[in-house]
Design a protein around this motif. Structure first.
Motif, short mmCIF file in Angstrom:
data_model
loop_
_atom_site.label_atom_id
_atom_site.label_comp_id
_atom_site.label_asym_id
_atom_site.label_seq_id
_atom_site.Cartn_x
_atom_site.Cartn_y
_atom_site.Cartn_z
N MET A 249 0.82 -1.22 0.00
CA MET A 249 0.00 0.00 0.00
C MET A 249 0.85 1.26 0.00
O MET A 249 0.55 2.23 -0.70
CB MET A 249 -0.91 -0.01 1.22
CG MET A 249 -2.08 -0.96 1.13
SD MET A 249 -2.98 -1.08 2.72
CE MET A 249 -3.44 0.63 2.98
N GLY A 250 1.93 1.25 0.78
CA GLY A 250 2.80 2.42 0.86
C GLY A 250 3.40 2.77 -0.49
O GLY A 250 3.45 3.94 -0.88
N LEU A 252 2.20 1.84 -3.51
CA LEU A 252 1.14 2.24 -4.44
C LEU A 252 0.74 3.70 -4.22
O LEU A 252 0.64 4.49 -5.17
CB LEU A 252 -0.08 1.32 -4.28
CG LEU A 252 0.09 -0.13 -4.71
CD1 LEU A 252 -1.17 -0.93 -4.41
CD2 LEU A 252 0.44 -0.24 -6.20
N GLU A 253 0.54 4.05 -2.97
CA GLU A 253 0.09 5.41 -2.69
C GLU A 253 1.20 6.43 -2.97
O GLU A 253 0.93 7.55 -3.40
CB GLU A 253 -0.44 5.49 -1.26
CG GLU A 253 -1.70 4.64 -1.09
CD GLU A 253 -2.39 4.79 0.25
OE1 GLU A 253 -1.76 5.35 1.18
OE2 GLU A 253 -3.54 4.35 0.37
N ALA A 254 2.46 6.04 -2.75
CA ALA A 254 3.58 6.94 -3.07
C ALA A 254 3.68 7.17 -4.57
O ALA A 254 4.15 8.23 -5.02
CB ALA A 254 4.89 6.36 -2.54
N GLU A 255 3.23 6.18 -5.35
CA GLU A 255 3.27 6.29 -6.81
C GLU A 255 1.98 6.92 -7.36
O GLU A 255 1.78 6.96 -8.59
CB GLU A 255 3.47 4.91 -7.44
CG GLU A 255 4.83 4.30 -7.16
CD GLU A 255 5.96 5.03 -7.88
OE1 GLU A 255 5.69 5.59 -8.95
OE2 GLU A 255 7.09 5.02 -7.35
N GLY A 256 1.12 7.37 -6.47
CA GLY A 256 -0.12 8.01 -6.91
C GLY A 256 -1.21 7.04 -7.31
O GLY A 256 -2.19 7.43 -7.95
N VAL A 257 -1.07 5.77 -6.92
CA VAL A 257 -2.08 4.76 -7.22
C VAL A 257 -3.04 4.69 -6.04
O VAL A 257 -2.64 4.34 -4.92
CB VAL A 257 -1.44 3.38 -7.48
CG1 VAL A 257 -2.52 2.33 -7.75
CG2 VAL A 257 -0.45 3.45 -8.62
N ALA A 258 -4.30 5.01 -6.26
CA ALA A 258 -5.27 5.08 -5.17
C ALA A 258 -5.67 3.69 -4.70
O ALA A 258 -5.93 2.79 -5.51
CB ALA A 258 -6.50 5.85 -5.63
N VAL A 259 -5.71 3.53 -3.38
CA VAL A 259 -6.20 2.31 -2.74
C VAL A 259 -7.46 2.68 -1.96
O VAL A 259 -7.42 3.55 -1.09
CB VAL A 259 -5.14 1.72 -1.77
CG1 VAL A 259 -5.70 0.50 -1.05
CG2 VAL A 259 -3.85 1.36 -2.51
N GLU A 262 -8.00 2.43 -7.42
CA GLU A 262 -7.37 1.80 -8.57
C GLU A 262 -6.94 0.37 -8.27
O GLU A 262 -7.02 -0.51 -9.14
CB GLU A 262 -6.17 2.62 -9.01
CG GLU A 262 -6.52 4.01 -9.54
CD GLU A 262 -5.29 4.80 -9.92
OE1 GLU A 262 -4.73 4.54 -11.00
OE2 GLU A 262 -4.89 5.68 -9.13
N THR A 324 -9.85 -0.92 2.36
CA THR A 324 -8.85 -1.12 1.30
C THR A 324 -9.37 -1.98 0.14
O THR A 324 -8.60 -2.26 -0.79
CB THR A 324 -7.56 -1.76 1.86
OG1 THR A 324 -7.88 -3.04 2.42
CG2 THR A 324 -6.92 -0.85 2.90
#
Length: 331
Positions: A249-250, A252-259, A262, A324
């Motif tokens: 999750m960390g 994904l969210e750092a890469e701008g991928v919404a949890v 997306e 999530t």
């Protein structure tokens, strides 16, 4: 210098024999005498010596407990369940805190065996089957959470295939078809969870995808980076445990991928981390209290009757749905 029963008897003004009766929990002691002795013991800071009690009674009432990974919150929950069950059964515990190291695990087992123990509880051990069988031949033993039990060893574990099917059913119900599994490495529970995922995906006629990881947040982060770098984002990730899920999750969210907008994420163990308001991780909840109670039950039965066939208990699990997981993103 530690106070002794003689010190307690002197302070309470009673005989040492009476103090011994009270400390053994004997029933033929008056309530008043029991209160007097316990008050004296408390004032002196006296604690009964388990080894001395065992020698006096000719019965060892201590279990050794080997913990696979003390840095993983799940094992704290599992140990507490074993400790509660052991206390109800009248056993003390000696603990060997592992750190996911096979070498350290072997040393801890050797240390525990140097003490007077009636049996051994092994929480997700790394030992090979032959090593487990040798240990069980030395001292009554039960394995907890092993994933794929070893022939001839008492074990209690979660039905990983059933749990994985429930996870995949939940995600498919939300419209997910591209579901990636982040594995937990080569330890037995991780292998069982991967096998469960593969069986669940096959049951839904879905193409599986397994990305290597382990039972740590760092392992989850590495897997998350691999998923992002592949350029093929799944709509859902099923991680081997909660720590790995949070690591994914960390990234994904750092890469701008919404949890979960997306990518939905599911963990396993339903540890304290999953339940944090800021995390809110959908996770497989194992029957931890029942795992602990069953382990103590099996071990006590093995001690009482060493010649009976080995028993394997598989317990169910439930999926705790939180923030999530959500509908699959439009394809």
């Amino acid at each position: 210098m530690r106070p002794t029963q003689e010190d307690v008897a002197r302070r309470a003004g009673v005989s040492r024999a009476l103090v011994s009766l009270v400390m053994r929990g004997a029933t033929n002691v008056s309530p008043e005498s029991r209160r007097t002795v316990l008050a004296a013991a408390d004032a002196l800071g006296y604690r009964p010596n388990a080894s001395a009690r065992s020698l006096a009674s000719k019965e060892v009432r201590t279990f050794g407990v080997l913990i696979h990974d003390v840095t993983n919150p799940y094992f704290g929950l599992l140990y507490s369940a074993v400790a509660d069950a052991a206390d109800r059964a009248g056993y003390d515990l000696l603990v060997g805190p592992g750190t996911r190291s096979g070498r350290r695990e072997a040393a801890l087992v050797a240390t525990l065996l140097e003490h007077q123990i009636a049996g051994m509880v092994l929480l997700s051990p790394m030992m090979r089957p032959a090593e487990l069988r040798r240990l069980a031949a030395t001292v009554p033993s039960v394995v907890v959470g092993i994933g794929d039990p070893v022939t001839g060893i008492d074990a209690v574990t979660t039905d990983e295939v059933r749990a994985s099917r429930e996870v995949v059913d939940h995600l498919v119900g939300l419209g997910h078809r591209s579901i990636t599994h982040v594995s937990g490495g080569r330890v037995r529970p991780a292998r069982a969870r991967t096998q469960g995922y593969l069986a669940a995906m096959a049951a839904h006629d879905l193409e599986p995808r397994v990305v290597a990881g382990d039972f740590t947040a760092d392992g989850g982060r590495e897997a998350g980076r691999a998923i992002v770098a592949s350029g093929e984002l799944p709509t859902a990730v099923v991680a081997a445990n909660d720590l790995a899920a949070v690591g994914v999750m960390g990234v994904l969210e750092a890469e701008g991928v919404a949890v979960p907008g997306e990518v939905s994420v599911v963990g396993c163990d339903d540890s304290q981390i999953a339940r944090l308001d800021l995390v809110g991780l959908t996770s497989v909840r194992q029957a931890v209290d029942e795992l602990g109670a069953t382990a103590v039950e099996l071990l006590a039965a093995r001690i009482a009757d060493p010649g009976t066939p080995a028993v394997v208990r598989r317990l169910g699990a439930s999926l705790e749905v939180r923030r999530t997981t959500g509908p699959a993103r439009p394809g």
